[in-house]
Design a protein around this motif. Sequence first.
Motif, short mmCIF file in Angstrom:
data_model
loop_
_atom_site.label_atom_id
_atom_site.label_comp_id
_atom_site.label_asym_id
_atom_site.label_seq_id
_atom_site.Cartn_x
_atom_site.Cartn_y
_atom_site.Cartn_z
N GLY A 18 -1.70 -18.13 -12.65
CA GLY A 18 -2.29 -16.79 -12.69
C GLY A 18 -2.28 -16.23 -11.29
N ALA A 19 -2.69 -15.00 -11.14
CA ALA A 19 -2.66 -14.38 -9.81
C ALA A 19 -3.62 -15.10 -8.87
N VAL A 20 -4.81 -15.40 -9.40
CA VAL A 20 -5.84 -16.04 -8.58
C VAL A 20 -6.44 -17.19 -9.37
N GLY A 21 -6.77 -18.27 -8.68
CA GLY A 21 -7.46 -19.39 -9.32
C GLY A 21 -8.70 -19.71 -8.51
N ILE A 22 -9.77 -20.07 -9.20
CA ILE A 22 -11.05 -20.26 -8.49
C ILE A 22 -11.56 -21.69 -8.64
N LEU A 23 -11.90 -22.28 -7.49
CA LEU A 23 -12.56 -23.57 -7.46
C LEU A 23 -14.03 -23.28 -7.16
N ARG A 24 -14.92 -23.83 -8.00
CA ARG A 24 -16.34 -23.50 -7.83
C ARG A 24 -17.16 -24.76 -7.63
N LEU A 25 -18.06 -24.69 -6.68
CA LEU A 25 -18.96 -25.82 -6.38
C LEU A 25 -20.39 -25.35 -6.57
N SER A 26 -21.25 -26.24 -7.07
CA SER A 26 -22.67 -25.91 -7.16
C SER A 26 -23.50 -27.13 -6.83
N GLY A 27 -24.52 -26.94 -6.02
CA GLY A 27 -25.40 -28.05 -5.66
C GLY A 27 -25.63 -28.07 -4.16
N PRO A 28 -26.47 -29.01 -3.71
CA PRO A 28 -26.88 -29.01 -2.30
C PRO A 28 -25.73 -29.24 -1.32
N ALA A 29 -24.68 -29.94 -1.74
CA ALA A 29 -23.58 -30.20 -0.80
C ALA A 29 -22.44 -29.18 -0.93
N ALA A 30 -22.68 -28.12 -1.72
CA ALA A 30 -21.58 -27.17 -1.98
C ALA A 30 -21.00 -26.61 -0.69
N LEU A 31 -21.88 -26.21 0.22
CA LEU A 31 -21.40 -25.59 1.45
C LEU A 31 -20.64 -26.60 2.32
N GLU A 32 -21.20 -27.80 2.40
CA GLU A 32 -20.53 -28.81 3.22
C GLU A 32 -19.14 -29.13 2.69
N VAL A 33 -19.05 -29.36 1.40
CA VAL A 33 -17.73 -29.66 0.81
C VAL A 33 -16.80 -28.46 0.99
N GLY A 34 -17.34 -27.27 0.73
CA GLY A 34 -16.53 -26.06 0.86
C GLY A 34 -15.97 -25.90 2.26
N ARG A 35 -16.81 -26.21 3.26
CA ARG A 35 -16.36 -26.05 4.64
C ARG A 35 -15.35 -27.12 5.04
N ARG A 36 -15.36 -28.26 4.34
CA ARG A 36 -14.29 -29.25 4.63
C ARG A 36 -12.95 -28.72 4.17
N LEU A 37 -12.97 -27.95 3.09
CA LEU A 37 -11.72 -27.36 2.61
C LEU A 37 -11.36 -26.11 3.42
N ALA A 38 -12.36 -25.46 3.98
CA ALA A 38 -12.13 -24.22 4.74
C ALA A 38 -12.86 -24.34 6.07
N PRO A 39 -12.28 -25.09 7.00
CA PRO A 39 -12.99 -25.40 8.25
C PRO A 39 -13.29 -24.18 9.12
N VAL A 83 -20.52 -22.34 -3.94
CA VAL A 83 -19.40 -21.93 -3.11
C VAL A 83 -18.18 -21.74 -4.00
N GLU A 84 -17.46 -20.67 -3.74
CA GLU A 84 -16.21 -20.45 -4.47
C GLU A 84 -15.06 -20.36 -3.50
N LEU A 85 -13.98 -21.07 -3.84
CA LEU A 85 -12.72 -20.88 -3.12
C LEU A 85 -11.80 -20.13 -4.07
N GLN A 86 -11.46 -18.92 -3.70
CA GLN A 86 -10.58 -18.11 -4.54
C GLN A 86 -9.18 -18.19 -3.95
N ALA A 87 -8.36 -19.00 -4.61
CA ALA A 87 -7.03 -19.33 -4.09
C ALA A 87 -5.96 -18.60 -4.89
N HIS A 88 -4.72 -18.81 -4.51
CA HIS A 88 -3.63 -18.33 -5.35
C HIS A 88 -3.59 -19.18 -6.61
#
Length: 497
Positions: A18-39, A83-88
């Motif tokens: 699809g044009a965009v795909g979304i990875l979604r995290l929820s919970g206390p470590a969401a930001l930490e995990v998200g920032r490992r993927l998006a430093p 946290v959401e990562l909105q990727a291709h």
Amino acid sequence: MTSVSPTIVALATAPTAGAVGILRLSGPAALEVGRRLAPGIPAEPTPRHAYLATFVDAAGRALDEGLFLYFRAPASFTGEDVVELQAHGSPRLLQLLLARALEDGLARLAMPGEFTRRAFLNGRIDLTRAEAVADLVAADSESAVRAAAAGLSGALSERVRALEEPLRALHADLEGVLNFPDEAEGADEDAGARVQALRAQAEALIAEAGHGRLVRRGARVALFGPVNAGKSTLFNRLVGEARALVDDEPGTTRDALEARVEWRGLGVTLFDTAGLRETPGRVEALGIARTRELLSGVDLAVLVLPPGTAEADAERWLAEAGATPVLRIDGKCDVDARSSAMTEVRVVEARSDDSRPTSPRTGVDAVQGSASTESPSTPRAPFTSPWDATSPPGTPPRLRVSGLTGEGVDTLREALLSRLWGGGTPSAVALVSERHADALRRASEALSRAESASRLSTLEVVSGEVALSLEALGEVSGTSASEALIDAIFQRFCIGK
Ligand SMILES: Nc1nc2c(c(=O)[nH]1)N(C=O)[C@@H](CNc1ccc(C(=O)N[C@@H](CCC(=O)O)C(=O)O)cc1)CN2
Ligand SMILES: Nc1nc2c(ncn2[C@@H]2O[C@H](COP(=O)(O)OP(=O)(O)OP(=O)(O)O)[C@@H](O)[C@H]2O)c(=O)[nH]1
Ligand SMILES: [Mg+2]
């Protein structure tokens, strides 16, 4: 509750390109995990700000450039940090991002419906709204979309609350009288009437379950009748495509055929069936057996009769539908009845100067309300109205339809909708599911017992029944839903919802 939940992750979009795909995290470590993927994201990102970020693998190599969104608890869909990562929208890329999010063990894969379940457990939405989320995702007709959207904005939830709150107040009054007879004196006076009014409200909601089912899964309508009546031709006309084979040889259709259409927003699955006759061949007989089975499972059967069908034959075909409601129509109405007529038609025709029945709304075949494009009071020349002007007085007029010319087809469609739906529009409905109806029935039964107890028994008994009713209602809103019930509900969701 929020702080002890493990952090979950899943793809929020379908696993197809699809044009965009979304990875979604929820919970206390969401930001930490998200920032490992998006430093590149700051340690304290602005909530609800869309950051353009590079998404990287464990070695820091770029996988994609996309949007990073942070929702700070409790202002998020789940009530937790999200946290959401909105990727291709490459399924393979999204898999890599998902694997990376799981890699350090700070997050685990979400179970089906777990995001919505958390929204429910954290008090963001009640159970009927959570169910509306699933209904909306599954909606495959405009009416299903609109009804689910109404549920999401609380249509059902409010009606359940309008029942639950006065019931709780009643229960409190009764318990007050029981426990503090002096202070609360008289609070139970109109208990019987209050119970009755609440029960009527519960019954009104239960009555909407039928419509809820129609909207959710669409209506099922089968064309049936004698061989060669023009069923397949009419089927094609209703579907708007040449889907079914048509031939003048009787017994052309063997396997039932189905097609999905949407009429006035209502999803309708139409079935064309093998024609019925007395002495079919072997294979054809199998088709006829299927027709019978199918007829027993549809919401409405349309009996298509060729011109000149004798009444005794019509009765016989009618009986094939068993308990299923039938709309009977005269097919091939473009054919001059005289050329193919049998006695009955001639008898009727001899009276064709009779005035039209004053209202086609009586009887089973009637079109109701404004759905009819034919005004019953408009005088018309014989054979031009889709409503059979030659029906004997006292019988409901029958719809005259030609699959070949299209005559009467619009009126037939409206007649079907009106039989399936009655008045009103399919969108304006609270989606009462079987689950809701079942709990509401138990609530209503308890109220019925409370009502007779208010006349025949003690106040304790009345109050006990009111409590049971409250508990059943709580299963609808979620206020008293058991873990097992909640499990069962959210298991129906897809992963990532
Ligand atoms: N990208 C994306 N789109 C999505 C969702 C999602 O999770 N992500 N949704 C997921 O299903 C739906 C939107 N549902 C949502 C519901 C509530 C909140 C939320 O943040 N609620 C907060 C703040 C409310 C406000 O600001 O008015 C809250 O309830 O406190 C977000 C999304 C549909 N579209
Ligand atoms: N004049 C006229 N002919 C029609 C009409 N509908 C169907 N026919 C003709 O009647 C024959 C049978 O039509 P079908 O649509 O195959 O009939 P069916 O009821 O599906 O027949 P089976 O599948 O064999 O039971 C074909 O030759 C059609 O062209 C109609 O409305 N008017
Ligand atoms: Mg056919």
